[in-house]
Design a protein around this motif. Structure first.
Motif, mmCIF file in Angstrom:
data_model
loop_
_atom_site.group_PDB
_atom_site.id
_atom_site.type_symbol
_atom_site.label_atom_id
_atom_site.label_comp_id
_atom_site.label_asym_id
_atom_site.label_seq_id
_atom_site.Cartn_x
_atom_site.Cartn_y
_atom_site.Cartn_z
ATOM 1 N N GLY A 39 -1.996 14.871 -11.894
ATOM 2 C CA GLY A 39 -0.566 14.996 -11.753
ATOM 3 C C GLY A 39 0.060 13.350 -11.688
ATOM 4 O O GLY A 39 -0.247 12.875 -11.719
ATOM 5 N N PRO A 40 1.244 13.720 -11.035
ATOM 6 C CA PRO A 40 1.905 12.319 -11.317
ATOM 7 C C PRO A 40 1.458 11.378 -10.394
ATOM 8 O O PRO A 40 1.432 11.582 -9.409
ATOM 9 N N SER A 41 1.506 9.921 -10.853
ATOM 10 C CA SER A 41 0.655 9.042 -9.499
ATOM 11 C C SER A 41 2.435 7.932 -9.349
ATOM 12 O O SER A 41 2.922 7.837 -10.238
ATOM 13 N N GLU A 42 1.926 7.193 -8.433
ATOM 14 C CA GLU A 42 3.322 6.322 -7.998
ATOM 15 C C GLU A 42 2.204 6.151 -7.336
ATOM 16 O O GLU A 42 1.586 5.991 -6.159
ATOM 17 N N ILE A 43 2.957 4.308 -7.079
ATOM 18 C CA ILE A 43 2.339 2.775 -6.286
ATOM 19 C C ILE A 43 3.699 2.682 -5.785
ATOM 20 O O ILE A 43 4.456 2.026 -6.704
ATOM 21 N N ARG A 44 3.437 2.178 -4.692
ATOM 22 C CA ARG A 44 4.689 0.866 -4.177
ATOM 23 C C ARG A 44 4.130 0.234 -3.116
ATOM 24 O O ARG A 44 3.180 0.577 -2.150
ATOM 25 N N ARG A 45 4.420 -1.196 -3.437
ATOM 26 C CA ARG A 45 4.065 -2.197 -1.792
ATOM 27 C C ARG A 45 5.467 -3.181 -1.474
ATOM 28 O O ARG A 45 6.897 -2.814 -2.202
ATOM 29 N N GLY A 46 5.245 -2.801 0.137
ATOM 30 C CA GLY A 46 6.573 -3.160 0.189
ATOM 31 C C GLY A 46 6.354 -4.013 1.652
ATOM 32 O O GLY A 46 4.812 -3.215 2.750
ATOM 33 N N GLN A 47 7.756 -3.510 2.738
ATOM 34 C CA GLN A 47 7.510 -3.794 4.206
ATOM 35 C C GLN A 47 7.740 -2.523 4.607
ATOM 36 O O GLN A 47 8.565 -1.704 4.587
ATOM 37 N N GLU A 48 7.247 -1.954 5.033
ATOM 38 C CA GLU A 48 7.253 -1.014 6.467
ATOM 39 C C GLU A 48 8.274 -0.967 7.604
ATOM 40 O O GLU A 48 7.099 -1.628 8.489
ATOM 41 N N SER A 49 8.235 -0.549 8.748
ATOM 42 C CA SER A 49 8.506 -0.319 9.937
ATOM 43 C C SER A 49 8.791 0.756 10.704
ATOM 44 O O SER A 49 9.291 2.042 9.504
ATOM 45 N N TYR A 50 7.975 1.126 11.037
ATOM 46 C CA TYR A 50 7.166 2.424 12.084
ATOM 47 C C TYR A 50 7.642 2.492 13.099
ATOM 48 O O TYR A 50 7.719 1.591 14.223
ATOM 49 N N ASP A 51 8.571 3.448 13.735
ATOM 50 C CA ASP A 51 8.705 3.956 14.686
ATOM 51 C C ASP A 51 8.244 5.004 15.630
ATOM 52 O O ASP A 51 9.582 6.000 14.572
#
Length: 193
Positions: A39-51
């Motif tokens: 299947g298709p793949s996705e890579i992402r990098r970033g800032q996460e805010s988690y509540d």
């Protein structure tokens, strides 16, 4: 004596979860692949805010101007069952209905503490972090995760899911800060008003 040793070994392989922080911000590197290895793949990098108490997440992807791919600022409001995704190149907003449950980032209740190890050097004092490796297998798939032994801070977690759609998801979490520095981070983006 053999009975005591057997009890000690069994005790090491039982569920020994930890209570992870419920509200935090961090940098996250994610890899997602749907429908197995084809299947298709996705890579992402970033800032996460988690509540977790308020069932909210925001993921702001880091831009790489050397590529032409699209990057997104994504807000997930699970109580309201609404998501917003702003394309950071075009500034267009997509509003969508959230159908999946909130993705709690915690050690699953039935997970097993498989082993403990040190990240860094064990030969230099103060140059390591004690980590716990947990696993869990259930009807929806397999979980593997690494958390700090002290304070149960997430470091790495992965799922090989068989339900509802086969997929693989792996996240590495770093530079974790407890709490939310800007409460407005969970306000829908201006482009979506």
């Amino acid at each position: 004596m053999k009975a005591i040793l057997a009890l000690l070994i069994v005790g090491l392989a039982t569920s020994q979860g930890c209570d992870s922080p419920q509200v935090w911000e961090a940098h996250v590197f994610e890899y997602y692949q749907s429908q197995g290895s084809q299947g298709p793949s996705e890579i992402r990098r970033g800032q996460e805010s988690y509540d977790a108490p308020n069932l909210r997440r925001r993921f702001f992807e880091e831009l790489d101007t050397s590529t032409e791919r699209d990057y997104y600022d994504s807000l997930y409001l699970h109580k309201e069952e609404i998501g917003y995704r702003v394309n950071l190149r075009t500034r267009e907003c997509e509003k969508f209905t959230l159908r999946e449950p909130f993705p709690y980032i915690e050690v699953p209740p039935n997970a097993t503490l498989d082993y403990t190890y040190y990240l860094g050097s064990s030969s230099i004092a103060g140059n390591n972090v004690e980590m716990n490796y947990y696993s869990d297998t259930n009807t929806q798939g397999d979980y593997r995760g690494v958390w700090t032994a002290r304070d149960c801070i997430p470091y790495l977690h992965s799922y090989i899911a068989t339900y509802p759609v086969p997929h693989y998801h792996r996240s590495t979490v770093y530079d974790v800060t407890l709490g939310i520095s800007n409460p407005d981070v969970f306000t829908p983006p201006a482009e979506c008003q």
